[in-house]
Design an enzyme around this catalytic site. Structure first.
Site, PDB file in Angstrom:
ATOM      1  N   SER A  91      -5.841   1.161  -0.665  1.00 37.33           N
ATOM      2  CA  SER A  91      -4.622   1.601   0.020  1.00 37.33           C
ATOM      3  C   SER A  91      -4.532   3.100   0.255  1.00 37.33           C
ATOM      4  O   SER A  91      -3.610   3.565   0.938  1.00 37.33           O
ATOM      5  CB  SER A  91      -3.391   1.122  -0.760  1.00 37.33           C
ATOM      6  OG  SER A  91      -3.222  -0.267  -0.588  1.00 37.33           O
ATOM      7  N   ASN A 188       0.903  -3.838   2.635  1.00 39.77           N
ATOM      8  CA  ASN A 188      -0.047  -3.538   3.705  1.00 39.77           C
ATOM      9  C   ASN A 188       0.524  -3.723   5.103  1.00 39.77           C
ATOM     10  O   ASN A 188       0.061  -3.109   6.062  1.00 39.77           O
ATOM     11  CB  ASN A 188      -1.293  -4.423   3.566  1.00 39.77           C
ATOM     12  CG  ASN A 188      -2.236  -3.932   2.488  1.00 39.77           C
ATOM     13  OD1 ASN A 188      -2.075  -2.855   1.929  1.00 39.77           O
ATOM     14  ND2 ASN A 188      -3.237  -4.737   2.179  1.00 39.77           N
TER      15      ASN A 188
END
Length: 383
Positions: A91, A188
């Site tokens: 991430s 996400n």
């Protein structure tokens, strides 16, 4: 947790792996190995263990530049973890995507207060509440992600080479989780939408924009947006998952599920260079840069219930996270993929900067690995 086999432990090189002569810091200064007997060295000592197979760290502070590695990069050969090794940053990719999005805002090609529906009219169902570009970057959109147990070992090992079309990660069958701009929910999906926005307004792939706008200008030799490539190219430590049958290599994987939210491969020196350029205003100009150091005011983290007594304040800005660590306030990003748990963070004036990667042996945990916690405490608090 199960103890590792004696043969694996014997193959490992404990902390203090020699730093190659060509290893330098972001501004050309020579980085020294972490010194014996220091908290920083102790933080990565004893690898591999039951939690992790290896680790990399890079620290810049008043003491200069120090880096270290520990553990094994390849269980078959006993090869040690390379100090410039590449890893899946997970991430931390979101910071790269935020940079490109804000560059496009600075160029007048995107407007933070314009809606996703304006740029991508077919993405969300008719009647969906307006969602702005700023809300996407700050995780306040309420858009839902397709739910798959992608960090569970059994699911990952079965589906690691599945191919996801861009945008198929978004669950448009569900109504928004909350009214846009009223809550913050990390995940996400917002950065998948950001990737689609980048492609829409540039007419080019997200991968090409990462390469052209960040990787090439900064000379990031170990950084790639892999696209269809399931390999980690160049020197790297393998990622493993500990199972009852032994360690399973989980390095190779299709990253299309994570795409513009969590797919980039990089190195500790590259990520340090990236942070320095970003925080210094070389990548994103003002006023757009301030968006990366501004957490939405008055917003609480989404917890799925209507009880305000357990609400927590928002902590995410556009692409970064505000991180209080002892007396310091840092801005950075964490990230993980099977076999890798990583972090990068710096004070706003760049006087303290840390990048690390830990090769975890158990995917899917909700808590940060103890080894990562030890690295952070040693690097930033001297504990």
């Amino acid at each position: 947790m199960r103890a590792l086999g004696a043969a694996l432990v014997a193959a490992a090189l404990v902390v203090g792996t020699a730093v190659p002569a060509q290893a330098h810091g972001t501004h050309g200064e020579r980085c020294t190995p972490v010194a014996a007997g220091t908290p920083l060295r102790e933080a990565i000592a004893g690898l591999p263990d039951a939690e992790a197979s290896g680790a990399i760290l890079l620290l810049h502070d008043a003491g200069g530049c120090r880096q270290g590695t520990a553990g094994i990069a390849d269980v078959r050969t006993g090869r040690t973890v390379p100090v410039d090794g590449r890893f899946r940053i997970g991430s931390m990719t979101k910071t790269f995507t935020a940079v490109v999005t804000l560059q496009l805002v600075a160029e007048g090609r995107l407007d933070l207060d314009e809606t996703v529906q304006h740029y991508l009219p077919d993405l969300l169902p008719a009647g969906t509440a307006p969602v702005t570009v700023r809300q996407v970057l700050t995780y306040t959109s309420g858009i839902n992600h397709v739910e798959v147990p992608n960090k569970q070992s059994a699911w990952f090992l079965e589906h690691r080479y599945d191919r996801w079309a861009k945008g198929s990660q978004i669950d448009t069958a569900k109504p928004l989780a909350f009214t846009p701009g009223t809550k913050q929910r990390y995940g996400n999906v917002d950065y998948i939408v950001a990737g689609l926005l980048i492609e829409k307004v540039t007419g080019r792939t997200w991968e090409s924009q990462i390469q052209r706008r960040i990787v090439e200008p900064l000379g990031l030799r170990g950084t790639t947006a892999p696209g269809r490539d399931v390999e980690i190219r160049g020197p790297h430590a393998h990622g493993y998952e500990a199972t009852d049958a032994g360690w399973v290599d989980v390095t190779r994987a299709d990253t299309s599920l994570q795409w513009s939210a969590a797919s980039i491969v990089s190195t500790a020196p590259d990520l340090d260079r990236f942070m320095v350029a970003l925080f210094s205003g070389r990548l994103v100009p003002e006023p757009q840069l301030s968006e990366m150091f501004t957490v939405p005011a008055g917003i609480k983290l989404y917890d799925g219930n209507d009880d305000p007594s357990d609400d927590k304040d928002a902590v995410y800005s556009a692409g970064l996270t505000k991180l209080p660590v002892g007396p310091l306030t840092l801005w950075g990003k964490s990230g993980d993929r099977p076999g890798y748990n990583n972090g990068m963070a710096a004070t706003r004036d760049l006087s303290s900067r840390l990048v690390f990667s830990v090769n975890t042996l158990h995917m899917g945990g909700s808590d940060q690995p103890v080894r990562s916690q030890r690295i952070i405490a040693a690097a930033l608090l001297g504990l």
